[in-house]
Design an enzyme around this catalytic site. Structure first.
Site, PDB file in Angstrom:
ATOM      1  N   ASP A 162       0.826  -1.199   0.000  1.00 12.18           N
ATOM      2  CA  ASP A 162       0.000   0.000   0.000  1.00 12.18           C
ATOM      3  C   ASP A 162       0.864   1.254   0.000  1.00 12.18           C
ATOM      4  OD1 ASP A 162      -1.729   2.104   0.641  1.00 12.18           O
ATOM      5  OD2 ASP A 162      -2.852   0.937   2.110  1.00 12.18           O
ATOM      6  N   ASP A 220      -5.990   3.707 -12.191  1.00  9.85           N
ATOM      7  CA  ASP A 220      -7.343   3.270 -12.520  1.00  9.85           C
ATOM      8  C   ASP A 220      -8.323   4.419 -12.315  1.00  9.85           C
ATOM      9  OD1 ASP A 220      -6.399   0.743 -13.076  1.00  9.85           O
ATOM     10  OD2 ASP A 220      -6.699   0.024 -11.041  1.00  9.85           O
ATOM     11  N   LYS A 278     -17.342   4.744 -12.745  1.00  8.11           N
ATOM     12  CA  LYS A 278     -18.676   4.889 -12.162  1.00  8.11           C
ATOM     13  C   LYS A 278     -18.657   5.920 -11.036  1.00  8.11           C
ATOM     14  CE  LYS A 278     -20.650   0.348 -13.245  1.00  8.11           C
ATOM     15  NZ  LYS A 278     -21.258  -0.882 -12.690  1.00  8.11           N
ATOM     16  N   THR A 318       4.126   4.133 -24.189  1.00 11.26           N
ATOM     17  CA  THR A 318       4.016   2.681 -24.116  1.00 11.26           C
ATOM     18  C   THR A 318       3.124   2.151 -25.235  1.00 11.26           C
ATOM     19  OG1 THR A 318       2.033   2.640 -22.719  1.00 11.26           O
ATOM     20  CG2 THR A 318       4.171   2.870 -21.610  1.00 11.26           C
ATOM     21  N   PHE A 375       0.544   0.304 -24.914  1.00  9.33           N
ATOM     22  CA  PHE A 375      -0.854   0.428 -24.535  1.00  9.33           C
ATOM     23  C   PHE A 375      -1.355   1.850 -24.803  1.00  9.33           C
ATOM     24  CE2 PHE A 375       0.756  -2.969 -21.730  1.00  9.33           C
ATOM     25  CZ  PHE A 375      -0.055  -3.992 -22.179  1.00  9.33           C
ATOM     26  N   GLU A 376      -0.513   2.842 -24.487  1.00 14.28           N
ATOM     27  CA  GLU A 376      -0.886   4.225 -24.760  1.00 14.28           C
ATOM     28  C   GLU A 376      -1.028   4.440 -26.262  1.00 14.28           C
ATOM     29  OE1 GLU A 376       0.700   8.768 -23.778  1.00 14.28           O
ATOM     30  OE2 GLU A 376       1.809   7.015 -23.069  1.00 14.28           O
TER      31      GLU A 376
END
Length: 332
Positions: A215, A238, A242, A309, A311-312
């Site tokens: 943590d 993240d 919602k 990256t 993913f980006e």
């Protein structure tokens, strides 16, 4: 980490450090959207061949709008699905001899609260498990909240930047290679990513990388000294899209206020996200922190030191807009 690198932590955080309400979030290495929550402990590890969900909460999964609620999760149950690399039996810790990251390093030492991360089961490859067993005793750190880290000793005198959520570690390794005079303390709970980053560091001769497991709120509050960090990086945390999950987002006023107390004057805070509403929240929260000043009128251009990256790149191809934010710790 060896005992001589730590000193007993104070019973409680310094009065100057506010209590944080959300925990350190593992990042998504970039654009493929995923959730922003993390429960009470590190990523439970599974051995090769075990069933796995999509990649861990740090980097490669999609935005998890339907991620399970974590408020009431019992921290003592985390790691209960861990699998030993030597046997497929469920319930056995992967590193029972303490040679790798612990399943729940803080245990019951610290309070339960809403978490900003959600560990997911993932396979740990043989090479990742091997890297963890061999390199963790030297380059790894379990966040137990019981001792203060001597960063000067741990990083051989280098200035240290804390990166919260490094996914599989590719971008972290690239940044470490490009700036060998800066230490990077990567904090994450995703065991495969921890092993992958340590393996990358070894193969590329990167002696300026260390990995912290657990943590990040406990790390900041209990284990890092005031004004001890040269920077803070939070890339693609993240987003918890919602509305009822917004409380789980990492970048909240309490978190930034705590982090600011651990930053040395002039330290750089760098955040990046491809989720527009979260970018707006980041800008609002960072701008409201009196200890920080924005280096740009609003969002910043992507600095050269943050790698683009895969993913980006995939997200940009899909029309995602990535926002960077660069703030500086004021001198007073």
């Amino acid at each position: 980490m060896s005992e001589n690198l730590t000193t007993p932590a104070t019973p409680a955080a310094e009065a100057a450090a506010p209590a944080a309400g959300a925990q350190a979030s593992p990042s998504r290495e970039a654009a493929p959207q995923q959730t922003d929550a993390q429960p009470t402990g590190p990523q439970p590890a599974e051995a090769p061949g075990a069933d796995a969900d999509e990649a861990g909460a740090h980097g490669a999964g999609p935005h998890g709008a339907d991620a399970p609620e974590a408020d009431a999760q019992d921290p003592h149950t985390l790691g209960s699905t861990a699998v030993s690399a030597a046997t497929p039996r469920r319930g056995a810790p992967m590193f029972p001899d303490g040679t790798g990251p612990a399943a729940d390093p803080a245990g019951s030492h610290h309070e339960r609260r809403i978490r900003s991360f959600q560990p997911r089961r993932s396979r740990v490859s043989p090479s990742q498990a091997d890297a963890l067993r061999r390199l963790w005793p030297t380059w790894g750190l379990d966040i137990d909240g019981l001792s203060r880290i001597d960063l000067d000793t741990f990083f051989d005198g280098l200035p240290v930047v804390l990166e919260i959520g490094f996914g599989m570690g590719e971008a972290t390794a690239q940044m470490a290679a490009a700036d060998p005079d800066t230490g990077i303390l990567g904090c994450d709970v995703h065991t495969p990513g921890q092993g992958n980053l340590l393996g990358l560091a070894e193969r590329n001769g990167l002696s300026n990388i260390r990995v912290a497991n657990g943590d990040a709120i406990i790390l900041l509050r209990e284990m890092l000294a005031p004004a001890s960090l040269a920077g803070l990086r939070v890339y693609f945390p993240d987003p918890w899209p919602k509305k009822r999950h917004h409380k789980r987002r990492l970048v909240q006023p309490e978190f930034i206020a705590l982090a600011a107390t651990r930053l040395a004057p002039g330290a750089l805070v760098h955040c990046a996200t491809d989720w527009e509403p979260y970018a707006e929240q980041m800008l609002e929260v960072l701008s409201a922190e009196p200890a920080l000043e924005n280096l740009y009128p609003g969002y910043a251009p992507r600095p050269d030191f943050r790698p683009l990256t895969k993913f980006e790149s995939q997200g940009l191809d899909k029309g995602h807009v990535v926002h960077d934010l660069l703030f500086r710790r004021r001198d007073t």
